[in-house]
Design an enzyme around this catalytic site. Structure first.
Site, PDB file in Angstrom:
ATOM      1  N   LEU A  34      35.625  36.004  25.188  1.00 22.01           N
ATOM      2  CA  LEU A  34      35.627  35.468  23.827  1.00 22.01           C
ATOM      3  C   LEU A  34      36.924  35.758  23.071  1.00 22.01           C
ATOM      4  CD1 LEU A  34      33.739  34.067  21.695  1.00 22.01           C
ATOM      5  CD2 LEU A  34      33.495  36.328  20.717  1.00 22.01           C
TER       6      LEU A  34
ATOM      7  N   HIS B  38      30.663  28.419  22.557  1.00 22.46           N
ATOM      8  CA  HIS B  38      31.613  28.860  21.529  1.00 22.46           C
ATOM      9  C   HIS B  38      32.922  28.104  21.725  1.00 22.46           C
ATOM     10  CE1 HIS B  38      34.277  31.468  19.237  1.00 22.46           C
ATOM     11  NE2 HIS B  38      33.233  32.146  18.781  1.00 22.46           N
TER      12      HIS B  38
ATOM     13  N   ARG C 200      23.681  28.420  15.916  1.00 19.48           N
ATOM     14  CA  ARG C 200      23.826  29.622  15.090  1.00 19.48           C
ATOM     15  C   ARG C 200      25.182  29.631  14.409  1.00 19.48           C
ATOM     16  NH1 ARG C 200      26.421  34.539  15.865  1.00 19.48           N
ATOM     17  NH2 ARG C 200      26.718  34.323  18.106  1.00 19.48           N
TER      18      ARG C 200
ATOM     19  N   ARG D  39      30.040  25.625  15.002  1.00 20.58           N
ATOM     20  CA  ARG D  39      30.510  25.789  16.381  1.00 20.58           C
ATOM     21  C   ARG D  39      30.198  24.598  17.271  1.00 20.58           C
ATOM     22  NH1 ARG D  39      29.130  32.207  17.322  1.00 20.58           N
ATOM     23  NH2 ARG D  39      30.952  32.907  16.164  1.00 20.58           N
TER      24      ARG D  39
ATOM     25  N   HIS E 287      27.993  31.074  25.103  1.00 14.79           N
ATOM     26  CA  HIS E 287      28.153  32.262  24.272  1.00 14.79           C
ATOM     27  C   HIS E 287      26.845  32.891  23.802  1.00 14.79           C
ATOM     28  CE1 HIS E 287      29.921  34.987  21.408  1.00 14.79           C
ATOM     29  NE2 HIS E 287      29.389  34.370  20.372  1.00 14.79           N
TER      30      HIS E 287
ATOM     31  N   GLN F  55      24.370  28.020  22.856  1.00 12.76           N
ATOM     32  CA  GLN F  55      25.617  27.817  22.113  1.00 12.76           C
ATOM     33  C   GLN F  55      26.855  27.938  22.998  1.00 12.76           C
ATOM     34  OE1 GLN F  55      27.057  30.660  18.792  1.00 12.76           O
ATOM     35  NE2 GLN F  55      26.626  28.727  17.782  1.00 12.76           N
TER      36      GLN F  55
ATOM     37  N   PHE G 143      34.174  32.239   7.840  1.00 13.81           N
ATOM     38  CA  PHE G 143      33.644  31.961   9.170  1.00 13.81           C
ATOM     39  C   PHE G 143      33.129  30.530   9.189  1.00 13.81           C
ATOM     40  CE2 PHE G 143      32.394  34.612  12.945  1.00 13.81           C
ATOM     41  CZ  PHE G 143      33.502  35.420  12.924  1.00 13.81           C
TER      42      PHE G 143
ATOM     43  N   GLU H 297      35.963  33.871  16.540  1.00 14.44           N
ATOM     44  CA  GLU H 297      36.101  32.884  15.471  1.00 14.44           C
ATOM     45  C   GLU H 297      36.908  33.467  14.302  1.00 14.44           C
ATOM     46  OE1 GLU H 297      32.558  30.523  14.930  1.00 14.44           O
ATOM     47  OE2 GLU H 297      32.660  30.817  12.776  1.00 14.44           O
TER      48      GLU H 297
HETATM   49  C1  LIG Z   1      31.705  38.686  22.961  1.00 17.28           C
HETATM   50  C2  LIG Z   1      30.687  38.506  21.874  1.00 17.28           C
HETATM   51  C3  LIG Z   1      31.072  38.554  20.546  1.00 17.28           C
HETATM   52  C4  LIG Z   1      30.134  38.379  19.524  1.00 17.28           C
HETATM   53  N1  LIG Z   1      30.546  38.443  18.221  1.00 17.28           N
HETATM   54  C5  LIG Z   1      29.619  38.333  17.237  1.00 17.28           C
HETATM   55  C6  LIG Z   1      29.994  38.480  15.877  1.00 17.28           C
HETATM   56  O1  LIG Z   1      31.148  38.740  15.538  1.00 17.28           O
HETATM   57  N2  LIG Z   1      29.043  38.342  14.928  1.00 17.28           N
HETATM   58  C7  LIG Z   1      27.743  38.075  15.249  1.00 17.28           C
HETATM   59  O2  LIG Z   1      26.915  37.981  14.338  1.00 17.28           O
HETATM   60  N3  LIG Z   1      27.367  37.963  16.533  1.00 17.28           N
HETATM   61  C8  LIG Z   1      28.264  38.084  17.535  1.00 17.28           C
HETATM   62  N4  LIG Z   1      27.861  37.968  18.828  1.00 17.28           N
HETATM   63  C9  LIG Z   1      26.425  37.887  19.134  1.00 17.28           C
HETATM   64  C10 LIG Z   1      25.794  39.260  18.945  1.00 17.28           C
HETATM   65  O3  LIG Z   1      26.710  40.251  19.256  1.00 17.28           O
HETATM   66  C11 LIG Z   1      24.575  39.439  19.847  1.00 17.28           C
HETATM   67  O4  LIG Z   1      23.716  38.336  19.720  1.00 17.28           O
HETATM   68  C12 LIG Z   1      23.818  40.698  19.441  1.00 17.28           C
HETATM   69  O5  LIG Z   1      24.680  41.805  19.374  1.00 17.28           O
HETATM   70  C13 LIG Z   1      22.681  40.969  20.392  1.00 17.28           C
HETATM   71  O6  LIG Z   1      22.130  42.224  20.059  1.00 17.28           O
HETATM   72  P1  LIG Z   1      20.772  42.692  20.684  1.00 17.28           P
HETATM   73  O7  LIG Z   1      20.479  44.007  20.084  1.00 17.28           O
HETATM   74  O8  LIG Z   1      19.764  41.618  20.552  1.00 17.28           O
HETATM   75  O9  LIG Z   1      21.067  42.827  22.246  1.00 17.28           O
HETATM   76  P2  LIG Z   1      22.209  43.610  23.068  1.00 17.28           P
HETATM   77  O10 LIG Z   1      23.198  44.261  22.216  1.00 17.28           O
HETATM   78  O11 LIG Z   1      22.666  42.656  24.103  1.00 17.28           O
HETATM   79  O12 LIG Z   1      21.380  44.768  23.766  1.00 17.28           O
HETATM   80  C14 LIG Z   1      20.436  44.531  24.779  1.00 17.28           C
HETATM   81  C15 LIG Z   1      19.852  45.864  25.212  1.00 17.28           C
HETATM   82  O13 LIG Z   1      18.782  45.629  26.115  1.00 17.28           O
HETATM   83  C16 LIG Z   1      18.865  46.545  27.182  1.00 17.28           C
HETATM   84  N5  LIG Z   1      18.167  45.957  28.333  1.00 17.28           N
HETATM   85  C17 LIG Z   1      18.212  44.669  28.758  1.00 17.28           C
HETATM   86  N6  LIG Z   1      17.438  44.538  29.852  1.00 17.28           N
HETATM   87  C18 LIG Z   1      16.879  45.739  30.105  1.00 17.28           C
HETATM   88  C19 LIG Z   1      15.988  46.238  31.093  1.00 17.28           C
HETATM   89  N7  LIG Z   1      15.525  45.472  32.094  1.00 17.28           N
HETATM   90  N8  LIG Z   1      15.640  47.538  31.045  1.00 17.28           N
HETATM   91  C20 LIG Z   1      16.124  48.352  30.068  1.00 17.28           C
HETATM   92  N9  LIG Z   1      16.966  47.935  29.119  1.00 17.28           N
HETATM   93  C21 LIG Z   1      17.331  46.643  29.135  1.00 17.28           C
HETATM   94  C22 LIG Z   1      20.348  46.741  27.401  1.00 17.28           C
HETATM   95  O14 LIG Z   1      20.600  47.951  28.070  1.00 17.28           O
HETATM   96  C23 LIG Z   1      20.838  46.765  25.953  1.00 17.28           C
HETATM   97  O15 LIG Z   1      20.714  48.059  25.435  1.00 17.28           O
HETATM   98  C24 LIG Z   1      28.781  38.144  19.864  1.00 17.28           C
HETATM   99  C25 LIG Z   1      28.390  38.115  21.184  1.00 17.28           C
HETATM  100  C26 LIG Z   1      29.336  38.262  22.181  1.00 17.28           C
HETATM  101  C27 LIG Z   1      28.864  38.170  23.616  1.00 17.28           C
END
Ligand SMILES: Cc1cc2nc3c(=O)[nH]c(=O)nc-3n(C[C@H](O)[C@H](O)[C@H](O)COP(=O)(O)OP(=O)(O)OC[C@H]3O[C@@H](n4cnc5c(N)ncnc54)[C@H](O)[C@@H]3O)c2cc1C
Length: 559
Positions: free
Chosen positions: A239, A229, A372, A273, A337, A227, A114, A242
């Site tokens: 997306l 991407h 990141r 990135r 991203h 960021q 990566f 990568e």
């Molecule tokens: C397309 C894509 C691909 C990616 N690929 C990678 C990868 O391969 N490797 C890597 O390390 N990172 C990757 N990332 C980044 C990584 O996936 C995210 O940063 C990470 O998964 C975020 O996780 P989280 O638990 O913080 O939030 P999220 O998974 O975004 O969850 C947020 C939660 O908050 C809840 N929520 C938000 N607001 C409210 C509200 N007002 N009331 C109630 N609930 C609420 C939502 O319902 C959800 O359950 C990627 C991101 C994207 C967008």
């Protein structure tokens, strides 16, 4: 009365990991999510998760060094050490939870290369790693006995005398408003990608928690670090992982040249990135792209590898731009991203507000600093989700529930929402204000930035905030009123947008994701510091915080 020692807001990877840890720590725990947990954005993660496993000859210090360098020396090295040391165990835990990681030819957990890392230390499941992790985590959540509020939308945070006492939430299915009491609240609400248009983020990534915490007095940090991407698809901005470059794909200009030779002769397409995105944007601006894009060429990887390891992004290319990466290069460009910045926390997820924690993308520990590394975010969610859950469980043992007038709180929130619904129908529509915001941010706070542009966006944001005050909610119903939810989310996004633009304007150097044409150099003497932004009585207040440096002295960044 709904009450829990630990209330986790958000059921992505960070939230579920935090809730499982808090429950295991003996706390009565609940998790609340505006969508069904497995629809959280974590589900969309494609490429993988980083860890340095010693039995592979890899060391956490090497991972930490790559992370520090990737952050353009803005990441806090003490926090990065915590994350990288914990990574191996966190990965094994996920494997033991049941994640079926891809294996290598010898049957051991397989890795792929990566960006910005000198070694292949990214563990993966095809190109849908997030989905694999999230579903397994959900099974563990069900087993753990955590109470779940699925499809409940948190609309406010309740704070009395500086101490958190719970949240107000709307049950989306019925439209009913509830107060939920809690001794500690952990924000795991994910990123604010949708403040920009386009973005790789799901439509639900609207910065709700970041805005709720900010409005309640929490400090936000590194907000200028957004960021872009390098490989997001032409048009929609979806997306293209990568992982494609990790498996060996090339970036080509309109004449078929691998232009990364000019920018990162050693790491080429696998530089950090920010470096690759700048290279692409420079080529596009110089007229070496096609329709605002350059090309990602996977043809030489061969059909078998693409079908085994990159099948999802191949399908995305076919479905959305009619391009099969087995047969032709696909058009891509840099796109919004990830949020490196967010709610400022220590390594246990604690914010400056007593009882309020944050973990995952909405938090800023800061392990990502200015940029990141790919596959460090999934790791961040799991490591700091768990630590926050542990700490909150422990902390809630020694505090009592804070009394507050629940009926009053419910009635106030109902009135606030009713007033929103009762607005006259002649204002601008939600979608138009949202697009205005997203396009302005993408125009002036993208890969390259300058003072004039950012000031313009700040003026435009003020106008958009005015327009937001009169956006009508067209659906007046109670049941699944997504129009109302979109309206509330737009308010949260606008609350995030100004701190991003203000921080970026204040930072007068170029570092990581912030590349200013008017301050093109990294200025360590004056700007080796975090920007902190907090809501004061008369608006946002900026201050600075030192960067923690343990063992890696800042040096010039070359790839
Ligand atoms: C397309 C894509 C691909 C990616 N690929 C990678 C990868 O391969 N490797 C890597 O390390 N990172 C990757 N990332 C980044 C990584 O996936 C995210 O940063 C990470 O998964 C975020 O996780 P989280 O638990 O913080 O939030 P999220 O998974 O975004 O969850 C947020 C939660 O908050 C809840 N929520 C938000 N607001 C409210 C509200 N007002 N009331 C109630 N609930 C609420 C939502 O319902 C959800 O359950 C990627 C991101 C994207 C967008």
């Amino acid at each position: 009365m709904l009450e829990h020692d630990v209330l986790v807001i958000g059921a992505g990877l960070a939230g579920m990991r935090a809730a499982i840890a808090a429950r295991a720590g003996g706390a009565t725990t609940a998790i609340i999510s505006k969508v069904h947990p497995v629809r959280s954005h974590s589900n969309a993660a494609q490429g993988g998760i980083n860890a340095a496993l010693t039995d592979r000859g890899d060391e956490w210090e090497d991972h930490a060094y790559d992370t520090v360098k990737g952050s353009d020396y803005l990441g806090d090295q003490d926090a990065i050490e915590v994350m990288c040391k914990a990574a191996g165990q966190a990965l094994i835990d996920m494997e033991h939870f049941g994640v079926t990681f891809n294996r290598d030819d010898e049957g051991r957990l397989g890795t792929r290369a990566f960006g910005g890392q000198r070694r292949a230390r990214t563990f993966f499941v095809g190109d849908f790693t997030g989905q694999a992790l999230l579903h397994v985590m959900f099974e563990q959540l069900i087993k753990s006995g955590v109470r779940r509020y699925e499809e409940w939308f948190v609309s406010s945070l309740i704070i009395e005398d500086g101490q958190v006492c719970g949240v107000m939430a709307l049950e989306v299915r019925t439209g009913q408003v509830y107060a939920i009491r809690a001794k500690t609240v952990i924000f795991c609400t994910g990123g604010f990608g949708r403040v920009f248009e386009p973005s790789t983020n799901a439509l639900i990534c609207t910065g709700d928690g970041t805005a709720l915490a900010y409005n309640a007095g929490a400090e936000l940090m590194d907000m200028e670090m957004v960021q872009y991407h390098p490989t997001t698809l032409a048009g929609s901005g979806v997306l293209i992982s990568e992982a494609a470059r990790g498996e060996g794909a090339y970036l080509l200009d309109k004449d078929g040249n691998r232009f990364m030779e000019k920018y990162a002769p050693n790491m080429m397409e696998l530089a950090s990135r920010d470096v690759v995105s700048r290279a692409e944007q420079t080529e596009i601006n110089a007229g070496n792209g096609v329709d605002g894009c350059v090309y990602l060429d996977c043809r030489h990887l061969g059909e078998a590898l693409i079908m085994e390891k990159l099948s999802q992004i191949r399908e995305i290319g076919i479905d959305l731009v009619g391009c099969d990466m087995i047969k032709e290069p696909i058009p891509i460009r840099p796109g919004m991203h990830y949020a490196m910045g967010g709610i400022r926390t220590n390594v246990d997820g604690q914010t400056n507000l007593p009882g309020v924690y944050a973990a995952g993308e909405c938090a800023c520990v800061s392990v990502h600093g200015g940029n990141r590394l790919g596959a460090n975010s999934l790791l961040d969610t799991i490591v700091f989700g768990e630590r926050s859950g542990n700490h909150a469980a422990e902390a809630s043992r020694s505090v009592d529930y804070i009394e507050f007038n629940v009926d009053q709180a419910v009635s106030n929130e109902e009135k606030r929402i009713q007033a929103f619904l009762d607005r006259p129908q002649n204002g601008d529509r939600i979608a138009s204000v949202r697009l205005g915001m997203g396009e302005s941010m993408n125009r002036n706070l993208a890969v390259y930035r300058n003072e004039e542009g950012m000031k313009k966006t700040l003026v435009e944001l003020k106008e958009l905030e005015k327009r937001y005050e009169t956006v009508p909610i067209e659906n007046k119903g109670k049941v699944f009123n997504t129009d109302l939810i979109f309206g509330l989310e737009l308010g949260f996004m606008l609350d995030c947008a100004t701190p991003i633009a203000m921080s970026a304007l204040d930072r007068q150097d170029s570092r990581g994701a912030q590349a200013r044409t008017d301050y093109p150099n990294r200025d360590d003497e004056n700007w080796m510091k975090h920007l902190v932004i907090k809501k004061g009585d008369s608006g946002p207040e900026l201050s600075y915080a030192p960067v923690s440096i343990t063992q890696w002295t800042p040096e010039e960044r070359k790839y």
